[in-house]
Structures are given as structure tokens and as C-alpha cells.
Write a protein that holds these residues in place. Structure first.
Motif, short mmCIF file in Angstrom:
data_model
loop_
_atom_site.label_atom_id
_atom_site.label_comp_id
_atom_site.label_asym_id
_atom_site.label_seq_id
_atom_site.Cartn_x
_atom_site.Cartn_y
_atom_site.Cartn_z
N ASN A 178 -10.92 7.99 -0.20
CA ASN A 178 -12.02 8.85 0.27
C ASN A 178 -11.80 10.31 -0.12
O ASN A 178 -10.79 10.92 0.22
CB ASN A 178 -12.19 8.71 1.78
N GLY A 205 -8.98 -1.50 5.08
CA GLY A 205 -10.09 -2.21 5.70
C GLY A 205 -9.63 -3.00 6.92
O GLY A 205 -10.40 -3.28 7.82
N HIS A 227 0.84 -1.21 0.00
CA HIS A 227 0.00 0.00 0.00
C HIS A 227 0.87 1.26 0.00
O HIS A 227 0.60 2.20 -0.73
CB HIS A 227 -0.95 0.00 1.20
N GLN A 233 -19.32 7.64 1.32
CA GLN A 233 -18.84 8.83 0.59
C GLN A 233 -19.94 9.37 -0.32
O GLN A 233 -20.20 10.56 -0.37
CB GLN A 233 -17.60 8.46 -0.23
N GLY A 279 -6.99 1.56 1.26
CA GLY A 279 -8.31 1.73 0.65
C GLY A 279 -9.03 3.02 1.03
O GLY A 279 -9.66 3.67 0.18
N ASP A 326 -17.31 0.34 6.81
CA ASP A 326 -18.12 -0.80 6.35
C ASP A 326 -19.24 -1.12 7.34
O ASP A 326 -20.37 -1.40 6.94
CB ASP A 326 -17.22 -2.03 6.12
#
Ligand code: KG4
Ligand code: ZN
Length: 333
Positions: free
Chosen positions: A276, A140, A112, A187, A272, A170
Motif C-alpha cells: 500500500n 490478507g 513474508h 488504493q 500484502g 477486501d
């Protein structure tokens, strides 16, 4: 060339010189897991088995290459779901055995971070992040602040004491009746909502670089229940926006504080949740530190990031490991 299969995405990518992306394929299982409201591990590994070879072939075709053009292989070794990781690692071992190419095991979290070094081949390379870097890793499964002092050198400053930021998105998405995964759904819903409608708590956990989202989650749940108990319709968009605002506030402010405290040159945001929009905007609108955030397609799980990290490990002398095992739990630092 790298393979990624740590969760519910089967992915393959080819990079040139560790940064220029020649081709990338991500086969998402999102629609399959949506009906369970989260990733169903056994279903995920079976799906990886079905997708892995087509995904590899597709990536080579997109890159206009064959296996004989590849110089080295990388694969995500962990952290992630054991049954999912095994599929990618075994496929990579098979390719390494058949071709004689070196095989590098990569930490998904390191991947990442290295997504920030990747750019599309043919485009002008963006400047490389400069050390020391303050890293906010928000996915996540993980939420942490790391001080990166050089390539592959990290010191973990703090991490979440309960849920990861993406996990909180989530779970709240589910509470608000939104589609899976909750992050993008919240979002989207937030676009129509008032972020100041609900006063939600922020856990600052002062004097530490840790995070906590459980109090925020409970506060949202309590509000939702109280609306239901009174037979009133919940303004879901306002709740989504207020929740997102609370998460972004904490992530942004703590990262900025850490960047000042450790006197870093730049900031890197990855994982992840770095997709946003509100979080990106917040970082991109400050002028105190240069910020690196990967392109949207590289924020969520992909194999280009794994190739970038694998390239760096190979370049710095990590030996090929044909006997590697998967590491479902494997901290970055
Ligand atoms: O990095 P990632 O693809 O997988 C892990 O390594 O965990 O991150 C997935 C997480 C999910 O929790 C998802 O809801 C969140 O990233 N996410 C977002 C957005 N896009 C993905 N969260 C907030 N806003 C988004 N736009
Ligand atoms: Zn990930």
C-alpha cells in the motif's frame, strides 16, 4: 528453489545464496476468484494442480537452470488453505524424492518477513535488516507486531482481535462496489479522494499491541447505508481514502510506539498490505528508524520469500523433512 501455494497464487522461485533472486513466477488466480468476490478454496486447489508444473518449469527456464543445478528445496507448509497447501507440498516432496535434495517446510508468515532480504540478482544488495527489529506483518490473513531478536527468533507482541488489515480492505472494497481484491482497488480509488471527508474511528487498544478493524468496518457500513437510505450518491473515492487513512494511521502509529518501547534498531514492514502506497509513504517519510519494506513484487504472495526463509532454516541446521504434513493454522510465534 521454493514453491508457494498457500492461497490463490501458484508460485516458484530460485534464489542464490539465500538473497539474490534468479527467477520467479507467480501464477495468480485473481481473475478466477474475482467473480466470487473472494477466494473459493476448492477452485483454488484445482487451479494449483493445473499451474504447478508449468510454474516450476517456467521458473527454471527464467533462471537459466535445470533441476540438477538446485541445492535445496523449500515449500510453504502453512498457514493457508489446506487443499491449496497440499498441492505445493506434494509437488515439492515429489521433486525432493526424485532428486534427493533436502526439503525444508516454511511458515508463510516467516516467508513474508524474509522477503525483505531478497534482491534481484545483478543488483547491489541492499543492507540487511539489523536486529532487534520491530516487525509489522500485514497480509490478507494476518496482522501482527513481532519483535525479531535474531534470525528465526520472534516474540509476538500483539495481533488483530478480528479482521486482518488486508481482509478489512477486501471487505470494504466489496461494500464500495470496487473490484477484487479490495486493497489495490481502494488504493486506486483513494487517489481521487479526500482522506479527511469522513471522520472514521481508530481502535488504539491502548496498553496492548493488538489491533481491531471491526469498529472501523461498521462505521463505513453505517455511512454507506445512510447515503443509500437518503437516495444520495456515496462519494466512494472519499470513503476509500478516509478508510485507508484510518487503517494506515493505526498501523503506523502503533508500530512506531512499539519500536520506541522495545528500543529496536530498525523496522520491517511486510505482507500484502505493505504494497500500500500510503502505508509505505508514511514509514519512508519518518526519520526515527531505518525501515525495510520489500519491493512491490515481493509484498504479495510469491515464492522468493519462501526460498529466503527456507535458506535461513537450512543454514541454521533444520533437517530435511520428507514426511511433513501441511499446517493450515501455524502461528509465527
Ligand atoms: O500477503 P498476501 O498476498 O496474502 C496473504 O498472505 O494473505 O496479502 C493479500 C492482501 C489482500 O487482502 C489484499 O487486498 C492486500 O493484501 N493488498 C493491499 C494492497 N495490495 C494487496 N492492501 C492495501 N493496499 C494495497 N496496495
Ligand atoms: Zn501472504
Amino acid at each position: 528453489m521454493a514453491i508457494e501455494s498457500s492461497c490463490d497464487e501458484t508460485a516458484c522461485a530460485v534464489l542464490e545464496n539465500g538473497r539474490a533472486l534468479l527467477g520467479s513466477t507467480v501464477a495468480s488466480q485473481m481473475d478466477i476468484h474475482a467473480r466470487y468476490g473472494g477466494v473459493f478454496p476448492e477452485v483454488a486447489s484445482r487451479q494449483h494442480v493445473l499451474s504447478i508444473m508449468p510454474v516450476i518449469e517456467d521458473t527454471l527456464a527464467k533462471s537459466h537452470l535445470t533441476l540438477s543445478d538446485i541445492d535445496a528445496l523449500a515449500v510453504t507448509r502453512g498457514p493457508g488453505l489446506a487443499g491449496s497447501l497440499v498441492v505445493g507440498v506434494n509437488a515439492a516432496k515429489g521433486l525432493a524424492l526424485g532428486t534427493g535434495l533436502p526439503l525444508i517446510g516454511v511458515n508463510h508468515l516467516e516467508g513474508h518477513l524474509y522477503s525483505a532480504w531478497v534482491y534481484n540478482a545483478g543488483q547491489t544488495p541492499p543492507p540487511e535488516p539489523e536486529f532487534p527489529l520491530m516487525v509489522l506483518l500485514v497480509s490478507g490473513g494476518h496482522t501482527e507486531l513481532d519483535l525479531m531478536t535474531g534470525h528465526l527468533e520472534y516474540k509476538r507482541l500483539g495481533s488483530t482481535l478480528d479482521d486482518a488489515a488486508g481482509e478489512a480492505f477486501d471487505k470494504i472494497g466489496r461494500v464500495l462496489g470496487l473490484s477484487y481484491p479490495g486493497g489495490p482497488a481502494i488504493q486506486k480509488a483513494s487517489e481521487e479522494g479526500d482522506p479527511h471527508r469522513f471522520e472514521l474511528p481508530r481502535a488504539w487498544l491502548e496498553d496492548t499491541w493488538n489491533f481491531s478493524f471491526s469498529g472501523l468496518k461498521t462505521a463505513v457500513l453505517r455511512e454507506v447505508k445512510s447515503f443509500h437510505a437518503q437516495g444520495r450518491t456515496l462519494p466512494a473515492a472519499d470513503m476509500a481514502a478516509s478508510f485507508q487513512e484510518a487503517v494506515v494511521d493505526v498501523l503506523f502509529i502503533k508500530t512506531m510506539d512499539a519500536a520506541r518501547e522495545f528500543q529496536v534498531k530498525e523496522i520491517l514492514v511486510a505482507g500484502g498490505v505493505s504494497a500500500n502506497h500510503a502505508l509505505r509513504e508514511r514509514f519512508l517519510h519518518q526519520r526515527e528508524f531505518p525501515v525495510h519494506i520489500p519491493a512491490l513484487s515481493l509484498c504479495t504472495d510469491n515464492a522468493a520469500m519462501v526460498a529466503a526463509a527456507g535458506y535461513r532454516r537450512l543454514a541454521l541446521g533444520q533437517p530435511s523433512a520428507m514426511d511433513m504434513d501441511v499446517l493450515p493454522t501455524w502461528p509465527l510465534a
